[in-house]
Design an enzyme around this catalytic site. Sequence first.
Site, mmCIF file in Angstrom:
data_model
loop_
_atom_site.group_PDB
_atom_site.id
_atom_site.type_symbol
_atom_site.label_atom_id
_atom_site.label_comp_id
_atom_site.label_asym_id
_atom_site.label_seq_id
_atom_site.Cartn_x
_atom_site.Cartn_y
_atom_site.Cartn_z
ATOM 1 N N PHE A 62 0.862 -1.183 0.000
ATOM 2 C CA PHE A 62 0.000 0.000 0.000
ATOM 3 C C PHE A 62 0.899 1.234 0.000
ATOM 4 C CE2 PHE A 62 -4.639 0.395 1.431
ATOM 5 C CZ PHE A 62 -5.064 -0.619 0.601
ATOM 6 N N GLN A 108 -8.826 13.922 4.500
ATOM 7 C CA GLN A 108 -8.118 13.220 3.426
ATOM 8 C C GLN A 108 -9.003 13.057 2.199
ATOM 9 O OE1 GLN A 108 -7.032 8.784 3.637
ATOM 10 N NE2 GLN A 108 -5.086 9.824 3.701
ATOM 11 N N HIS A 112 -9.247 10.984 -1.043
ATOM 12 C CA HIS A 112 -8.664 9.776 -1.638
ATOM 13 C C HIS A 112 -8.505 10.026 -3.128
ATOM 14 C CE1 HIS A 112 -7.983 5.660 -2.818
ATOM 15 N NE2 HIS A 112 -7.957 5.300 -1.550
ATOM 16 N N LEU A 138 -15.478 4.800 -3.734
ATOM 17 C CA LEU A 138 -14.053 4.500 -3.624
ATOM 18 C C LEU A 138 -13.617 3.338 -4.508
ATOM 19 C CD1 LEU A 138 -11.422 5.020 -1.972
ATOM 20 C CD2 LEU A 138 -12.116 3.087 -0.583
ATOM 21 N N GLU A 187 -7.053 1.822 -2.811
ATOM 22 C CA GLU A 187 -5.627 1.879 -3.110
ATOM 23 C C GLU A 187 -5.082 0.496 -3.471
ATOM 24 O OE1 GLU A 187 -3.880 4.539 -0.351
ATOM 25 O OE2 GLU A 187 -2.023 3.400 -0.286
ATOM 26 N N ARG A 206 -1.457 9.430 0.017
ATOM 27 C CA ARG A 206 -2.681 9.881 -0.644
ATOM 28 C C ARG A 206 -2.721 11.383 -0.903
ATOM 29 N NH1 ARG A 206 -6.880 5.963 2.650
ATOM 30 N NH2 ARG A 206 -6.179 4.088 1.586
ATOM 31 N N HIS A 249 -12.626 11.368 1.903
ATOM 32 C CA HIS A 249 -12.584 9.967 2.293
ATOM 33 C C HIS A 249 -12.483 9.758 3.795
ATOM 34 C CE1 HIS A 249 -11.749 5.742 2.005
ATOM 35 N NE2 HIS A 249 -10.515 5.854 2.437
ATOM 36 N N ARG A 298 -3.449 10.261 6.768
ATOM 37 C CA ARG A 298 -3.467 8.858 7.178
ATOM 38 C C ARG A 298 -2.931 7.958 6.070
ATOM 39 N NH1 ARG A 298 -7.041 4.406 6.403
ATOM 40 N NH2 ARG A 298 -8.591 5.640 5.312
HETATM 41 C C1 LIG Z 1 -15.208 3.118 1.267
HETATM 42 C C2 LIG Z 1 -14.187 3.070 2.376
HETATM 43 C C3 LIG Z 1 -13.134 2.179 2.325
HETATM 44 C C4 LIG Z 1 -12.197 2.133 3.345
HETATM 45 N N1 LIG Z 1 -11.162 1.235 3.257
HETATM 46 C C5 LIG Z 1 -10.268 1.157 4.280
HETATM 47 C C6 LIG Z 1 -9.237 0.169 4.259
HETATM 48 O O1 LIG Z 1 -9.125 -0.645 3.355
HETATM 49 N N2 LIG Z 1 -8.358 0.148 5.297
HETATM 50 C C7 LIG Z 1 -8.437 1.022 6.350
HETATM 51 O O2 LIG Z 1 -7.607 0.941 7.250
HETATM 52 N N3 LIG Z 1 -9.422 1.946 6.392
HETATM 53 C C8 LIG Z 1 -10.342 2.024 5.389
HETATM 54 N N4 LIG Z 1 -11.341 2.965 5.454
HETATM 55 C C9 LIG Z 1 -11.497 3.761 6.670
HETATM 56 C C10 LIG Z 1 -12.117 2.908 7.764
HETATM 57 O O3 LIG Z 1 -12.972 1.946 7.201
HETATM 58 C C11 LIG Z 1 -12.916 3.733 8.750
HETATM 59 O O4 LIG Z 1 -12.148 4.825 9.200
HETATM 60 C C12 LIG Z 1 -13.300 2.894 9.963
HETATM 61 O O5 LIG Z 1 -13.930 1.690 9.553
HETATM 62 C C13 LIG Z 1 -14.217 3.660 10.903
HETATM 63 O O6 LIG Z 1 -14.657 2.787 11.916
HETATM 64 P P1 LIG Z 1 -15.464 3.336 13.166
HETATM 65 O O7 LIG Z 1 -15.778 2.160 14.010
HETATM 66 O O8 LIG Z 1 -14.730 4.470 13.762
HETATM 67 O O9 LIG Z 1 -16.796 3.959 12.545
HETATM 68 P P2 LIG Z 1 -17.947 3.366 11.609
HETATM 69 O O10 LIG Z 1 -17.662 2.018 11.094
HETATM 70 O O11 LIG Z 1 -18.248 4.442 10.623
HETATM 71 O O12 LIG Z 1 -19.173 3.234 12.613
HETATM 72 C C14 LIG Z 1 -19.814 4.356 13.166
HETATM 73 C C15 LIG Z 1 -20.956 3.879 14.023
HETATM 74 O O13 LIG Z 1 -21.523 4.991 14.717
HETATM 75 C C16 LIG Z 1 -22.918 4.907 14.676
HETATM 76 N N5 LIG Z 1 -23.441 6.264 14.842
HETATM 77 C C17 LIG Z 1 -23.005 7.414 14.270
HETATM 78 N N6 LIG Z 1 -23.765 8.450 14.675
HETATM 79 C C18 LIG Z 1 -24.691 7.951 15.513
HETATM 80 C C19 LIG Z 1 -25.759 8.510 16.244
HETATM 81 N N7 LIG Z 1 -26.050 9.815 16.211
HETATM 82 N N8 LIG Z 1 -26.530 7.678 16.986
HETATM 83 C C20 LIG Z 1 -26.286 6.350 17.044
HETATM 84 N N9 LIG Z 1 -25.280 5.772 16.363
HETATM 85 C C21 LIG Z 1 -24.502 6.564 15.621
HETATM 86 C C22 LIG Z 1 -23.227 4.268 13.340
HETATM 87 O O14 LIG Z 1 -24.515 3.682 13.351
HETATM 88 C C23 LIG Z 1 -22.111 3.233 13.255
HETATM 89 O O15 LIG Z 1 -22.509 2.067 13.952
HETATM 90 C C24 LIG Z 1 -12.296 3.018 4.438
HETATM 91 C C25 LIG Z 1 -13.355 3.909 4.505
HETATM 92 C C26 LIG Z 1 -14.273 3.953 3.476
HETATM 93 C C27 LIG Z 1 -15.377 4.986 3.559
#
Ligand SMILES: Cc1cc2nc3c(=O)[nH]c(=O)nc-3n(C[C@H](O)[C@H](O)[C@H](O)COP(=O)(O)OP(=O)(O)OC[C@H]3O[C@@H](n4cnc5c(N)ncnc54)[C@H](O)[C@@H]3O)c2cc1C
Length: 596
Positions: free
Chosen positions: A123, A244, A246, A256, A259, A290, A357, A402
């Site tokens: 990556f 960021q 992407h 998306l 990468e 990125r 992103h 990141r």
């Molecule tokens: C398309 C895409 C591809 C990616 N690919 C990669 C990758 O290959 N490798 C990597 O390292 N990172 C990747 N990322 C980044 C990474 O996936 C995310 O930063 C990470 O998964 C975020 O996890 P999280 O648990 O913080 O939040 P999330 O998985 O976004 O979960 C947030 C949670 O909060 C809850 N929530 C939010 N607001 C409220 C509210 N008001 N009330 C109740 N619940 C609420 C939602 O329901 C959800 O359950 C990618 C991101 C995207 C968008």
Amino acid sequence: MVSLDSVDTFHFDAIIIGAGGAGLRAALQLAKSDQRVAVVSKVFPTRSHTVAAQGGINAALGNLTEDNWHWHMYDTIKGSDYLGDQDAIEFMCREASEIVRELEHFGVPFSRTEQGKIYQRPFGGQSQNFGESQATRTCAAADRTGHAILQTLYQQNIQAGTTFFDEYFAIDLVKDELGHIGGMVVMNIQTGQYQLLRAHAVMMATGGACQLFKTNTNAKINTGDGLAMVLRAGLPLQDMEFWQFHPTGVANKGMLLSEAARGEGGVLRNGNGEAFMVNYAPHVKDLASRDVVSRAIAIEVKEGRGCGPNKDHVLLDLTHLDADVIKKRLPGIREIGLTFMGLDMCSDPIPVYPTAHYMMGGIPTNFNGQVVTLDESGQSVTVPGLYAVGECACVSVHGANRLGGNSLLDIVVFGRAAASEIERILKLQKPASFFDKALELSSVEARLNKWEAKPDVNAQTESTAQIKRDLQTVMQEGCGVFRNQETMSTLIEQLEPIQKRIDQAVLQDHSHAFNLERLEAFELENLMTLAYATVHSAIERQESRGAHSRVDFPQRDDENWLQHSLYFQQNHQLRYKPVCLTPLTVPGFEPKARVY
Ligand SMILES: Cc1cc2nc3c(=O)[nH]c(=O)nc-3n(C[C@H](O)[C@H](O)[C@H](O)COP(=O)(O)OP(=O)(O)OC[C@H]3O[C@@H](n4cnc5c(N)ncnc54)[C@H](O)[C@@H]3O)c2cc1C
């Protein structure tokens, strides 16, 4: 009129707002240690944005090429453009291999090498031997790594007995009469009823907020609710100028294309068919970090070397790769090309352009997940009872930019660490009298009552959806890949009338069951709060660093700006705190120029 005085109230040891990878990893730790833990999510847990993560999770397992966590740490510090806190970065990189093996043992179905080891792919920003040849560090389950991790963590939580509030919308943090964080006001989306959740520890795990921008890769639910709640509670957000973009979003649409496509050998080409990245990063080319690749694409297009009739994008070309490799390693993103562009990347290059992103900034925490703020003398202090993990938190391991594969790692490492800290503190003290204190509910009631107003039959009303689109458009124009004093001053002027439109907006629909208009109104208020946080933090930082690229201040300025911004909502106040340049155990890395 809404009154919260007599709503149903539930008591827990800990509540976690968010059921993505961060929230679920934390919940699992607490449930296994017999704490009463509840997870609140506005969507069914496995629909959280973590499910969309494609490329993989970084750990220096060394399964394909030699690797070690010191190299991973060096790359992360350099990738952060030296704004990352080195104690937290060391903590994350040291834990990485063990936590990936733990995920494997939980049941994550990683892709395999021929010897049966976890498959890893190269990556951007990864190196061997402190900046020399390309490393191969990203552990992958095809291009559906987030999906595999999220499903596995959910199943583990069900087994461990975690309580879930599925499809509950968290509205605001509430403090008790002593000013301590005492719980959360939530709404049951199915019934529209408000409820109170009280707990000794409240953890924010609400994910990112790239819905702030017009083209983005994020789920529609990524509206930064948790971040806005923290601001409303009088606490700061850190480094909100760093978003960021992407490099490879589907042009004009934003989805998306991971990468991983370039990791497997894909190349970016301009309108003349040139693989132009060699001109910007001769050493690592398409696998530069990125921020560098996004700026290169924006410059190619701006200088007239774009593709298509409007010359407004470049092409991601994988046609020289073996079609079987694409089908095996990148099935999900091939599908995105087919679905959204009608193009098969085995035979057709795909039009791409940078798309919002990931947010590097967020709720400031230490590496135990405890939320921190500044006291009057400028010292960092923890906020008792409040924790944040995942994309909504700013530990800060990503600094100004990141590296791909480091967020899935961040969410599980700090999800587990924060939960362990809560467990430690709850074992020391869990006073039952905590729940006797009265809660301060008037400000949240006022917010809820604003949206109870009925539309005036004669007045022209507009939908919150239209206001959101306008907000996204001005944010992208004023604070996108490139910014300067002029675009950001204009943006601040444009935000004022948008704020007024929100103040005057009324709901057309006042029903209770699944009232999405009401939810979107709450989300829009939250996005607006973050728009101000972003532009005020960005206009003050007079340098270019990582994803914050100012045309009027093109150089990084360590003398004046090697510091974190802390934005407080009141009067848009900005304060600053030093970057931690002292790792936990290894000698410090001196800030120096990034070489590509
Ligand atoms: C398309 C895409 C591809 C990616 N690919 C990669 C990758 O290959 N490798 C990597 O390292 N990172 C990747 N990322 C980044 C990474 O996936 C995310 O930063 C990470 O998964 C975020 O996890 P999280 O648990 O913080 O939040 P999330 O998985 O976004 O979960 C947030 C949670 O909060 C809850 N929530 C939010 N607001 C409220 C509210 N008001 N009330 C109740 N619940 C609420 C939602 O329901 C959800 O359950 C990618 C991101 C995207 C968008």
